[in-house]
Scaffold this active site. Sequence first.
Site, PDB file in Angstrom:
ATOM      1  N   THR A  12       9.013   2.455   3.396  1.00 39.44           N
ATOM      2  CA  THR A  12       8.620   2.755   2.016  1.00 39.44           C
ATOM      3  C   THR A  12       7.839   1.617   1.352  1.00 39.44           C
ATOM      4  OG1 THR A  12      10.766   1.962   1.222  1.00 39.44           O
ATOM      5  CG2 THR A  12      10.555   4.327   1.668  1.00 39.44           C
ATOM      6  N   VAL A  15       3.762  -2.753   3.505  1.00 38.07           N
ATOM      7  CA  VAL A  15       3.403  -2.890   4.916  1.00 38.07           C
ATOM      8  C   VAL A  15       3.830  -1.653   5.692  1.00 38.07           C
ATOM      9  CG1 VAL A  15       3.731  -4.259   7.009  1.00 38.07           C
ATOM     10  CG2 VAL A  15       3.462  -5.404   4.808  1.00 38.07           C
ATOM     11  N   SER A  40      17.225   4.955  -0.083  1.00 35.66           N
ATOM     12  CA  SER A  40      16.173   5.923   0.236  1.00 35.66           C
ATOM     13  C   SER A  40      16.624   6.952   1.261  1.00 35.66           C
ATOM     14  CB  SER A  40      14.933   5.192   0.783  1.00 35.66           C
ATOM     15  OG  SER A  40      14.361   4.347  -0.194  1.00 35.66           O
ATOM     16  N   ARG A 117      10.265 -15.754  13.684  1.00 37.50           N
ATOM     17  CA  ARG A 117       9.064 -16.437  14.180  1.00 37.50           C
ATOM     18  C   ARG A 117       9.365 -17.753  14.884  1.00 37.50           C
ATOM     19  NH1 ARG A 117       5.299 -15.508   8.877  1.00 37.50           N
ATOM     20  NH2 ARG A 117       4.999 -13.252   9.132  1.00 37.50           N
ATOM     21  N   CYS A 157       0.228 -13.975   7.718  1.00 33.09           N
ATOM     22  CA  CYS A 157      -1.090 -13.373   7.487  1.00 33.09           C
ATOM     23  C   CYS A 157      -2.158 -14.411   7.183  1.00 33.09           C
ATOM     24  CB  CYS A 157      -1.016 -12.341   6.368  1.00 33.09           C
ATOM     25  SG  CYS A 157      -0.321 -12.944   4.816  1.00 33.09           S
ATOM     26  N   GLY A 187      -0.785  -9.657  -0.391  1.00 38.63           N
ATOM     27  CA  GLY A 187       0.077 -10.511   0.413  1.00 38.63           C
ATOM     28  C   GLY A 187       1.461 -10.678  -0.182  1.00 38.63           C
ATOM     29  N   HIS A 250      -7.624 -12.482   2.782  1.00 36.20           N
ATOM     30  CA  HIS A 250      -7.324 -13.909   2.604  1.00 36.20           C
ATOM     31  C   HIS A 250      -8.523 -14.732   3.088  1.00 36.20           C
ATOM     32  CE1 HIS A 250      -3.413 -12.799   1.472  1.00 36.20           C
ATOM     33  NE2 HIS A 250      -2.703 -13.195   2.507  1.00 36.20           N
ATOM     34  N   ASN A 335      -5.604  -9.199   5.149  1.00 26.73           N
ATOM     35  CA  ASN A 335      -4.211  -9.643   5.271  1.00 26.73           C
ATOM     36  C   ASN A 335      -3.209  -8.538   5.563  1.00 26.73           C
ATOM     37  OD1 ASN A 335      -5.088  -9.239   2.391  1.00 26.73           O
ATOM     38  ND2 ASN A 335      -2.878  -9.264   2.077  1.00 26.73           N
TER      39      ASN A 335
END
Length: 358
Positions: A12, A15, A40, A117, A157, A187, A250, A335
């Site tokens: 939702t 992204v 949701s 990451r 990004c 972003g 960006h 981005n």
Amino acid sequence: MSKMKVGVIGATGMVGQRFLTLLEDHPYFEVTVLAASARSAGKTYEEAVGARWKMTTPMPEKFKGMTVLDAAQIEEVGKQCSFVFCAVDMKKDEIRALEEAYAKAEIPVVSNNSANRWTPDVPMVIPEINDAHLEVIAAQRKRLGTKRGFIAVKPNCSIQSYVPALTPLRKFGIKEVVATTYQAISGAGKTFREWPEMIDNVIPFIGGEEEKSEQEPLRVWGKVENGEIVKADAPIITTQCIRVPVTDGHTAAVFVRFENKPTKEEILEAWKNFSGKPQALGLPHAPEQFITYFEEDNRPQAKLDRDIYGGMGVTVGRLREDSVYDYKFVGLSHNTLRGAAGGAVLIAELLYREGYFN
């Protein structure tokens, strides 16, 4: 050939919405699950999103009537798909736990989030640059005790506006990089309607962004050793990250110093010829030309150039010698396409073609 069934977790949000526009008619993947928070769950996608649809294109009809599942109901989600894209908006430790739970349930995760990451055995991939990092998945599966399940992530990004341009220049020995990024409001997951304070405004701070912009390139340029990704120890990178009143795209102003200073012609040739595994394989979202250079002094511009090759290409301009550093240039990337959902879809396409979903 039948398509692989995929779920979008965090469907939702901005992204998540972008994922759906990219996957609506994908040649490899069919979206069979939409999942989000418990509030949701049980609603149709159209009801769950309501007036919060942020894309410029209409909500795809095929998703409007799909019932949204609770992203925490991993077993239920896993019954209906073979892997998931993750774009949830939660605290980092919660995201890390959720993604690992999916992986341990033998549901591979391709994540847009930053939580994993820096997990040593999770590949953080720009497919044209470090596709070799995918080999660390074998070690990750061993740690998790899985046969299919794993996590792969895309980088921040903002770094995609300058890291692609720097990568083919590393052969000249990059010593120092100074980069200032001018980052669009999408972003932050916002539009001007939701964030009127950004109109006619510049905010010289984006929380956590400068650390990511300085450190993540080193991980992308790192190598796999003993089942972990070890980041590169050079170059030195310093950044400033600024929020500007732009919808998407960006921009980066970059200064670079080399051990072996190349000529301008050598730099332009390196950019022109730079491509990677996505181009070699002809992946659906691979830009034909990864880096496009503009000769005009006033390019690249976000409004004119962010959508090059469907928003998956990187554009560069204003390459010139500098009085303090060796060279300076300007880079631009979209981005929410190259830098977010599109980059994750490209990773998934590479994983699919390389057999990691089998």
